[in-house]
Design an enzyme around this catalytic site. Sequence first.
Site, PDB file in Angstrom:
ATOM      1  CB  ILE A 180      -0.964   0.000   1.191  1.00 31.68           C
ATOM      2  CG1 ILE A 180      -1.885  -1.212   1.106  1.00 31.68           C
ATOM      3  CG2 ILE A 180      -1.793   1.281   1.195  1.00 31.68           C
ATOM      4  CD1 ILE A 180      -2.870  -1.328   2.242  1.00 31.68           C
ATOM      5  CG  HIS A 181       2.306   2.378  -3.734  1.00 35.01           C
ATOM      6  ND1 HIS A 181       1.761   3.200  -4.690  1.00 35.01           N
ATOM      7  CD2 HIS A 181       2.183   1.101  -4.208  1.00 35.01           C
ATOM      8  CE1 HIS A 181       1.337   2.457  -5.706  1.00 35.01           C
ATOM      9  NE2 HIS A 181       1.588   1.178  -5.437  1.00 35.01           N
ATOM     10  CB  ALA A 182       1.207   7.658  -2.803  1.00 36.38           C
TER      11      ALA A 182
END
Length: 87
Positions: free
Chosen positions: A14-16
């Site tokens: 889960i990144h930006a």
Amino acid sequence: MTEKDVVVRNRAGIHARPAAMIVQAAARFSSHIEFATEHETINAKSIMGIITLGAGYQAMIRIKADGDDEEEAVEQLVQLFESGFEE
């Protein structure tokens, strides 16, 4: 309260971009929505909370929702995780 466990399926975790997708989906519901890991619980409507969760590939997250539309909120978020955030 409705709860369901999900696993982060996309390799990047889960990144930006996935965090923004989660916040947009969660914001559509009036229920209070939280994500819980083994170590912490955060507000699923907070992009900073989601990013600081640091959920990588294969991380297990429990989605918890409480409110009038809790079941629909959890189902919508589960579908987002199952799609791998369309990556």
